[in-house]
Scaffold this motif. Structure first.
Motif, short mmCIF file in Angstrom:
data_model
loop_
_atom_site.label_atom_id
_atom_site.label_comp_id
_atom_site.label_asym_id
_atom_site.label_seq_id
_atom_site.Cartn_x
_atom_site.Cartn_y
_atom_site.Cartn_z
N UNK A 119 27.11 -13.82 29.73
CA UNK A 119 28.55 -14.31 29.65
C UNK A 119 28.58 -15.76 29.87
N UNK A 120 29.61 -16.40 29.12
CA UNK A 120 29.74 -17.87 29.26
C UNK A 120 31.39 -17.71 29.42
N UNK A 121 31.61 -18.46 30.57
CA UNK A 121 32.97 -18.42 30.99
C UNK A 121 33.37 -16.90 31.14
N UNK A 140 22.32 -23.02 25.81
CA UNK A 140 22.06 -24.27 26.74
C UNK A 140 22.94 -25.56 26.45
N UNK A 141 22.93 -25.83 25.17
CA UNK A 141 23.66 -26.71 24.33
C UNK A 141 25.32 -26.53 24.81
N UNK A 142 25.84 -25.29 24.71
CA UNK A 142 27.17 -25.21 25.29
C UNK A 142 27.45 -25.31 26.62
N UNK A 143 26.40 -24.84 27.41
CA UNK A 143 26.51 -25.05 28.80
C UNK A 143 26.75 -26.34 29.37
N UNK A 144 25.98 -27.17 28.41
CA UNK A 144 25.91 -28.89 28.86
C UNK A 144 27.40 -29.16 28.28
N UNK A 145 27.71 -28.90 27.08
CA UNK A 145 29.08 -29.34 26.81
C UNK A 145 30.16 -29.14 27.99
N UNK A 167 29.83 -28.59 30.92
CA UNK A 167 29.65 -29.25 32.29
C UNK A 167 29.95 -30.78 32.19
N UNK A 168 30.05 -31.34 30.84
CA UNK A 168 30.52 -32.81 30.60
C UNK A 168 31.69 -32.76 30.15
N UNK A 169 32.66 -31.52 30.13
CA UNK A 169 34.02 -31.55 29.83
C UNK A 169 34.35 -31.74 28.38
N UNK A 170 33.27 -31.06 27.51
CA UNK A 170 33.54 -31.34 26.07
C UNK A 170 33.72 -29.84 25.31
N UNK A 171 34.51 -29.73 24.23
CA UNK A 171 34.78 -28.25 24.07
C UNK A 171 33.49 -27.59 23.56
N UNK A 172 33.45 -26.25 23.82
CA UNK A 172 32.00 -25.59 23.33
C UNK A 172 32.48 -24.69 22.11
#
Length: 411
Positions: free
Chosen positions: A208-210, A302-307, A309-314
């Motif tokens: 799951x993500x979010x 991994x990329x979407x998790x970092x996005x 964490x930095x407040x960008x849209x995934x």
């Protein structure tokens, strides 16, 4: 304009470099804060900035991040899980201090205590095995008798199946309890043992993500009494109804535990009463799960998790739907690894996406009965489940190793 830094609290011997590279692709400068940066070989090999700091100390981490903020714009902070997943909790607290996106550290802390997790899930009506908490051998014995054999006996805090064992009779219960309490097992705090009903049936894991279920994986394990994974397959061969039932219970877990930010993986057994939750892990699934998800669905977790964490849209949309599977390599004996090979031949099989060994020749092999027993993996992917399995088997058959007995010291 100052460079944007992405702070990683601790590292990960298998996934750490993937996070570093993903951060760099997003234009970020990755910095690892660790109590012992030398344990992560990729940091020196890739000339990654690493700072030695007590990562168990919230104050030390805040001071170090404050110092770094004079040079960099700190875009985000994330923590890798350790044996007790404390780095994830501490990283969440640092995020709150600097008003950065991050998980609720209180929710993660509650979730990482398996007894507290069980209580919250039970109160919410989530299907779970019967369970009892014990602090000594007598309480473990009483709990096993109440629940009924066989039972799972495991530490109330931990990950990676460390210290987890299926006990089929009273002698095995006593033996494993003695092991856990004798000093052989390392406890992060005072010993607390969870005794659980053995939920029998196929094993699945929801990733799951979010609040979005990305996919459900079928997980095969080596025979008990330990729980060592043998193979992961995305997607699991489930009917639409079975998929929906697991997804619905997964979202109930998030609500019960106050999760729903970032990655979560939830382990199930499909029993006679349907999906039963074995464990909720408030983190990304370990190696090679992110790679399998990318091969199966085209989603880079991994990329979407970092996005996030930095407040960008995934972007969690599937780009395709293939079947990806990983065979985990596990030795059948202890000793010195004489040699391991066949990786080049296995990698050359059409459809094989990755072959990796985690160990080198002459490494001592001492099986623990948990994730540390894995010495490598083979990954295959194709549009067809049967074809993926055939590719995986063909490649795995090309890999071999030899383990020599430990020398008899003094003879």
């Amino acid at each position: 304009m100052s460079r944007r830094a992405f702070i990683l609290v601790e590292g990960h011997k298998l996934m750490g470099l993937q996070y570093i590279q993903a951060a760099q692709r997003l234009g970020l400068h990755p910095i690892t804060l660790s109590a012992d940066p030398g344990q992560y070989e990729y940091l020196a090999a890739e000339s990654i900035e690493a700072i030695s700091v007590d990562t168990d100390s919230l104050g030390s981490l805040i001071r170090e991040c404050s110092r770094l903020s004079a040079t960099y714009e700190i875009a985000g902070i994330a923590g890798f899980s350790r044996a007790d997943e404390s780095a994830c909790v501490t990283a969440g607290k640092v995020c709150r201090h600097f008003d950065l996106p991050g998980p609720n550290p209180d929710s993660i802390e509650r979730c990482c205590d398996k007894y507290t997790q069980r209580q919250l899930l039970a109160e919410a009506g989530v299907p779970i095995p019967a369970f009892r908490l014990a602090a000594n051998a007598g309480e473990v014995e009483d709990a096993a008798a109440e629940i009924g054999l066989p039972v799972i006996v495991k530490p109330a805090v931990g990950s990676g199946s460390v210290g987890v064992r299926l006990c089929r009779n009273v002698d095995e219960v006593a033996e494993h309890t003695t092991y856990l309490l004798s000093g052989s097992h390392i406890w992060p705090s005072s010993p607390r043992i969870l005794v659980e009903e053995f939920a029998q049936g196929p094993q699945y894991t929801a990733h799951i993500m979010g609040n979005e279920v990305i996919g459900i994986e079928a997980a095969d394990l080596h025979p008990p009494p330990h729980f060592v994974f043998h193979q992961f397959t995305f997607s699991a061969p489930l009917t639409d109804d079975e998929h929906k039932r697991i997804a619905d219970v997964s979202l109930s877990c998030l609500r019960a535990l106050g999760l729903g930010w970032g990655p979560t993986c939830i382990e199930f057994r499909w029993t006679k009463r349907g999906p039963v939750v074995i464990e909720v892990n408030p983190r990304l699934g370990g190696t090679p799960i992110p790679q399998l998800v990318q091969l199966a669905y085209g989603i880079d977790l991994i990329t979407e998790h970092i996005k996030l964490a930095i407040g960008e849209e995934w972007d969690l949309r599937r780009k395709h739907s293939h079947t990806a599977a990983a065979r985990l390599l596990v030795p059948d004996r202890n000793g010195i690894l004489d040699w391991i090979g066949g990786d080049s031949r296995a990698a050359a099989v059409p459809g094989v996406a990755d072959v990796k060994f985690y160990v080198e020749s002459k490494t001592p092999i001492v099986r623990k009965g948990d994730y540390r027993d894995h010495i490598g993996h083979v990954i295959a992917a194709s549009p067809c489940p049967a074809r993926t399995e055939a590719i995986l088997q063909r490649a795995a058959d090309l890999i071999d190793w030899s383990i020599a007995p430990f020398p008899n010291v003094g003879k």
